[in-house]
Scaffold this motif. Structure first.
Motif, PDB file in Angstrom:
ATOM      1  N   LEU A 159       0.830  -1.206   0.000  1.00  0.00           N
ATOM      2  CA  LEU A 159       0.000   0.000   0.000  1.00  0.00           C
ATOM      3  C   LEU A 159       0.871   1.266   0.000  1.00  0.00           C
ATOM      4  O   LEU A 159       0.643   2.187  -0.782  1.00  0.00           O
ATOM      5  CB  LEU A 159      -0.923   0.018   1.230  1.00  0.00           C
ATOM      6  N   SER A 160       1.893   1.274   0.873  1.00  0.00           N
ATOM      7  CA  SER A 160       2.726   2.478   0.954  1.00  0.00           C
ATOM      8  C   SER A 160       3.567   2.656  -0.315  1.00  0.00           C
ATOM      9  O   SER A 160       3.788   3.784  -0.763  1.00  0.00           O
ATOM     10  CB  SER A 160       3.614   2.446   2.199  1.00  0.00           C
ATOM     11  N   GLU A 161       4.007   1.546  -0.913  1.00  0.00           N
ATOM     12  CA  GLU A 161       4.774   1.646  -2.168  1.00  0.00           C
ATOM     13  C   GLU A 161       3.903   2.226  -3.284  1.00  0.00           C
ATOM     14  O   GLU A 161       4.370   3.039  -4.094  1.00  0.00           O
ATOM     15  CB  GLU A 161       5.294   0.273  -2.600  1.00  0.00           C
ATOM     16  N   ALA A 167      -3.435   9.182  -0.049  1.00  0.00           N
ATOM     17  CA  ALA A 167      -3.841   8.296   1.038  1.00  0.00           C
ATOM     18  C   ALA A 167      -4.837   7.245   0.552  1.00  0.00           C
ATOM     19  O   ALA A 167      -5.511   7.438  -0.454  1.00  0.00           O
ATOM     20  CB  ALA A 167      -4.471   9.109   2.178  1.00  0.00           C
ATOM     21  N   ILE A 168      -4.872   6.138   1.287  1.00  0.00           N
ATOM     22  CA  ILE A 168      -5.909   5.126   1.098  1.00  0.00           C
ATOM     23  C   ILE A 168      -6.812   5.242   2.320  1.00  0.00           C
ATOM     24  O   ILE A 168      -6.332   5.189   3.460  1.00  0.00           O
ATOM     25  CB  ILE A 168      -5.301   3.711   1.021  1.00  0.00           C
ATOM     26  N   ILE A 169      -8.089   5.449   2.058  1.00  0.00           N
ATOM     27  CA  ILE A 169      -9.012   5.780   3.151  1.00  0.00           C
ATOM     28  C   ILE A 169     -10.225   4.857   3.101  1.00  0.00           C
ATOM     29  O   ILE A 169     -10.728   4.524   2.022  1.00  0.00           O
ATOM     30  CB  ILE A 169      -9.434   7.272   3.028  1.00  0.00           C
ATOM     31  N   GLY A 170     -10.665   4.435   4.267  1.00  0.00           N
ATOM     32  CA  GLY A 170     -11.869   3.600   4.354  1.00  0.00           C
ATOM     33  C   GLY A 170     -13.103   4.477   4.212  1.00  0.00           C
ATOM     34  O   GLY A 170     -13.061   5.678   4.487  1.00  0.00           O
ATOM     35  N   MET A 171     -14.216   3.864   3.811  1.00  0.00           N
ATOM     36  CA  MET A 171     -15.456   4.634   3.678  1.00  0.00           C
ATOM     37  C   MET A 171     -15.961   5.098   5.046  1.00  0.00           C
ATOM     38  O   MET A 171     -16.864   5.926   5.127  1.00  0.00           O
ATOM     39  CB  MET A 171     -16.530   3.817   2.948  1.00  0.00           C
ATOM     40  N   ASP A 172     -15.351   4.576   6.118  1.00  0.00           N
ATOM     41  CA  ASP A 172     -15.670   5.075   7.464  1.00  0.00           C
ATOM     42  C   ASP A 172     -14.827   6.313   7.803  1.00  0.00           C
ATOM     43  O   ASP A 172     -14.921   6.839   8.911  1.00  0.00           O
ATOM     44  CB  ASP A 172     -15.440   3.966   8.501  1.00  0.00           C
ATOM     45  N   GLY A 228       5.686  10.027  -6.570  1.00  0.00           N
ATOM     46  CA  GLY A 228       6.942  10.169  -7.310  1.00  0.00           C
ATOM     47  C   GLY A 228       6.725  10.516  -8.770  1.00  0.00           C
ATOM     48  O   GLY A 228       7.531  11.209  -9.387  1.00  0.00           O
ATOM     49  N   GLU A 229       5.611  10.016  -9.335  1.00  0.00           N
ATOM     50  CA  GLU A 229       5.323  10.242 -10.753  1.00  0.00           C
ATOM     51  C   GLU A 229       4.763  11.640 -11.023  1.00  0.00           C
ATOM     52  O   GLU A 229       4.703  12.065 -12.171  1.00  0.00           O
ATOM     53  CB  GLU A 229       4.302   9.201 -11.258  1.00  0.00           C
ATOM     54  N   LEU A 230       4.272  12.306  -9.969  1.00  0.00           N
ATOM     55  CA  LEU A 230       3.663  13.620 -10.172  1.00  0.00           C
ATOM     56  C   LEU A 230       4.292  14.629  -9.226  1.00  0.00           C
ATOM     57  O   LEU A 230       4.004  14.640  -8.016  1.00  0.00           O
ATOM     58  CB  LEU A 230       2.142  13.536  -9.938  1.00  0.00           C
ATOM     59  N   GLU A 231       5.117  15.462  -9.782  1.00  0.00           N
ATOM     60  CA  GLU A 231       5.903  16.396  -8.977  1.00  0.00           C
ATOM     61  C   GLU A 231       5.014  17.345  -8.166  1.00  0.00           C
ATOM     62  O   GLU A 231       5.365  17.744  -7.068  1.00  0.00           O
ATOM     63  CB  GLU A 231       6.804  17.192  -9.929  1.00  0.00           C
ATOM     64  N   GLU A 232       3.846  17.701  -8.735  1.00  0.00           N
ATOM     65  CA  GLU A 232       2.967  18.673  -8.078  1.00  0.00           C
ATOM     66  C   GLU A 232       2.128  18.058  -6.950  1.00  0.00           C
ATOM     67  O   GLU A 232       1.296  18.743  -6.354  1.00  0.00           O
ATOM     68  CB  GLU A 232       1.996  19.293  -9.085  1.00  0.00           C
ATOM     69  N   SER A 233       2.288  16.765  -6.705  1.00  0.00           N
ATOM     70  CA  SER A 233       1.466  16.134  -5.664  1.00  0.00           C
ATOM     71  C   SER A 233       1.882  16.608  -4.281  1.00  0.00           C
ATOM     72  O   SER A 233       3.056  16.853  -4.011  1.00  0.00           O
ATOM     73  CB  SER A 233       1.552  14.613  -5.764  1.00  0.00           C
ATOM     74  N   ARG A 281      -5.951   5.923 -11.397  1.00  0.00           N
ATOM     75  CA  ARG A 281      -6.585   4.778 -12.065  1.00  0.00           C
ATOM     76  C   ARG A 281      -5.649   3.571 -12.036  1.00  0.00           C
ATOM     77  O   ARG A 281      -6.046   2.463 -11.700  1.00  0.00           O
ATOM     78  CB  ARG A 281      -6.961   5.157 -13.509  1.00  0.00           C
ATOM     79  N   ARG A 282      -4.363   3.809 -12.355  1.00  0.00           N
ATOM     80  CA  ARG A 282      -3.359   2.735 -12.347  1.00  0.00           C
ATOM     81  C   ARG A 282      -3.187   2.161 -10.934  1.00  0.00           C
ATOM     82  O   ARG A 282      -3.194   0.939 -10.741  1.00  0.00           O
ATOM     83  CB  ARG A 282      -2.006   3.275 -12.834  1.00  0.00           C
ATOM     84  N   ALA A 283      -3.009   3.059  -9.957  1.00  0.00           N
ATOM     85  CA  ALA A 283      -2.813   2.613  -8.582  1.00  0.00           C
ATOM     86  C   ALA A 283      -4.043   1.876  -8.061  1.00  0.00           C
ATOM     87  O   ALA A 283      -3.934   0.855  -7.376  1.00  0.00           O
ATOM     88  CB  ALA A 283      -2.487   3.804  -7.684  1.00  0.00           C
ATOM     89  N   GLY A 284      -5.220   2.385  -8.413  1.00  0.00           N
ATOM     90  CA  GLY A 284      -6.469   1.758  -7.964  1.00  0.00           C
ATOM     91  C   GLY A 284      -6.603   0.338  -8.482  1.00  0.00           C
ATOM     92  O   GLY A 284      -7.015  -0.573  -7.749  1.00  0.00           O
TER      93      GLY A 284
END
Lengths: 118, 118
Positions: A3-5, A21-26, A12-17, A108-111
């Motif tokens: 998950l952290s990778e 985070a990965i977040i639960g629906m809670d 790393g792919e987007l300099e402006e980021s 989309r790729r990460a998802g």
């Protein structure tokens, strides 16, 4: 990829980021990465998980189906959300002058990768 | 350009558009244009004006400032919202396979024109 990778790869792919985070629906943050200490991804997760549910109810009530993505352009940042499973979503916060198209592509790729991990 | 002419211009420039409207922050539709009878822009306006206020409160609470745009990707359509003034916003509903970038560009152009009319 862990998950952290995955989050580090997006950042790393987007300099402006600014953060991801990965977040639960809670509303609870499962994993987070950020470049700036001042960005409160915990608070953002709590606010946007609730919003994502509200937006989903709204689109379903007007017969447009469930929500897969939500992009908010705020004055200080762009906030990109992408549903990964019924229980989890990805968030990417980028600078307001950042590349929205690339941000969406990376989420989309990460998802797609994370779907099997969550 | 009148309000209805602006909406017709947006719809004419984007073949995948389903409907467009100018909506007050109170949820009331000021002007609408649509290609399909089944798209309920009145209901959509009521739902999304409330959401736009909630999203604005959320971004302000995490120090990201006010909201200028909100893009919702739902299963059946993309819903693009753009704030024009403090009291009014533009909505464009396009098919889910439609060109999001062009939709955003057209709303930005129409919004700039409408600012003086509203």
């Amino acid at each position: 990829m862990s998950l952290s990778e995955s989050l580090r790869w997006v950042m790393g792919e987007l300099e402006e980021s600014r953060g991801a985070a990965i977040i639960g629906m809670d509303g609870i943050v499962v994993e987070e990465q950020k470049k700036e200490g001042e960005l409160d991804l915990q608070a953002l997760g709590a606010e946007f998980s609730s919003l994502l549910r509200s937006v989903g109810k709204a689109t379903e009530s007007v017969n447009l189906g469930g929500v897969t993505e939500l992009v908010t352009c705020a004055e200080q940042s762009l906030v990109l959300l992408r549903r990964v499973t019924t229980d989890y979503f990805l968030v990417l916060v980028i600078r307001s002058d950042g590349n929205l198209g690339k941000g969406r592509f990376l989420l989309r790729r990460a998802g797609a990768q994370l779907k099997t991990e969550l």
